[in-house]
Design a protein around this motif. Structure first.
Motif: not given
Length: 253
Positions: A232-253
């Motif tokens: 998954i590629l995503e824009y994150l804030e500098n202090n963010c260590t990861g995504l909260d919910d990966v299902s938002d990406y894998i299930t989107k069409t």
């Protein structure tokens, strides 16, 4: 008037009292009653079995160490329903059963985890064959150095994902820059205050370190990436260590 002889006499010879009550305690007898004494028949001594309705006899005493009675073939506690036989308490049995179920459930969880990893690897092998037909990448890379991914793009992108391949020796930072170029994504990773494009794990959502190599991620012992799998590629804030919910990406069409 002659004294009437009522009742029975105590069977202990040294006592021999006329009894109104049968028990030794009732007439304060100081002697212990004899428990089925051995019998002498034809000059030999025999020991009758104390088990109910059993007429068996033994030439030698066979005594239960718990209830101290004579038996023949019923010498074991369970065989003669010994009054001092200790039966496992139902409460303890239930506790033992509960502990066993907990152990089995933990073993089952481990097995399930291993099956899940095996299924992910198998699915990646199937996807790899499809990705090789359509993936974009540097055509000059040798086939032995190529690693294929279905790359899920940031939420703001018009496309949900694109198939790509990268050199397995590249760092994560170089993979991000190359993927951003192929997908025409804005890349401000060199701007200190801007959101950064990060490559994230498809199951845990963890953002990989920029200096990690694809080879190290493919060989990770606990949460590996798979050649032919997803990232998954995503824009994150500098202090963010990861995504909260990966299902938002894998299930989107």
């Amino acid at each position: 008037m002659a004294e009437l002889d009522l009742g029975k006499h105590c069977r202990v010879e040294s006592c021999n009292q006329n009894l109104e009550h049968r028990s030794r305690e009732a007439h304060s007898c100081s002697e212990e009653p004899v428990k089925r004494e051995s019998r002498t028949e034809g000059g030999s001594t025999s020991y009758p079995c104390s088990f109910q309705d059993c007429k068996g006899k033994e030439l030698l005493p066979v005594t239960c160490p718990q209830c101290e009675k004579h038996f023949c073939l019923h010498r074991h506690q369970a065989d003669h329903s010994c009054e001092k036989l200790e039966v496992q308490k139902p409460r303890m049995a239930a506790t033992k059963e509960l502990v066993q179920k907990i152990i089995e459930s933990k073993d089952g969880s481990k097995s399930k985890g291993r099956r899940g990893a095996k299924n992910s690897a198998t699915a990646a092998k199937v996807a790899l064959m499809k990705l090789k037909l359509h993936a974009a990448g540097d055509k000059g890379l040798p086939q032995t150095e190529r690693t294929y991914f279905q790359v899920y793009l940031p939420k703001e992108s018009k496309d949900a994902s694109q198939p790509m391949f990268f050199c397995s020796k590249w760092s994560v930072g170089k993979v991000v820059d190359y993927a951003a170029s192929l997908a025409s994504l804005k890349n401000n990773n060199n701007v200190l205050t801007a959101k950064k494009l990060r490559l994230c794990h498809p199951q845990t959502g963890e953002a990989f370190r920029m200096d990690d190599t694809l080879l190290s991620l493919l060989a990770h012992p606990e949460t590996p990436l798979y050649n032919g799998g997803n990232v998954i590629l995503e824009y994150l804030e500098n202090n963010c260590t990861g995504l909260d919910d990966v299902s938002d990406y894998i299930t989107k069409t």
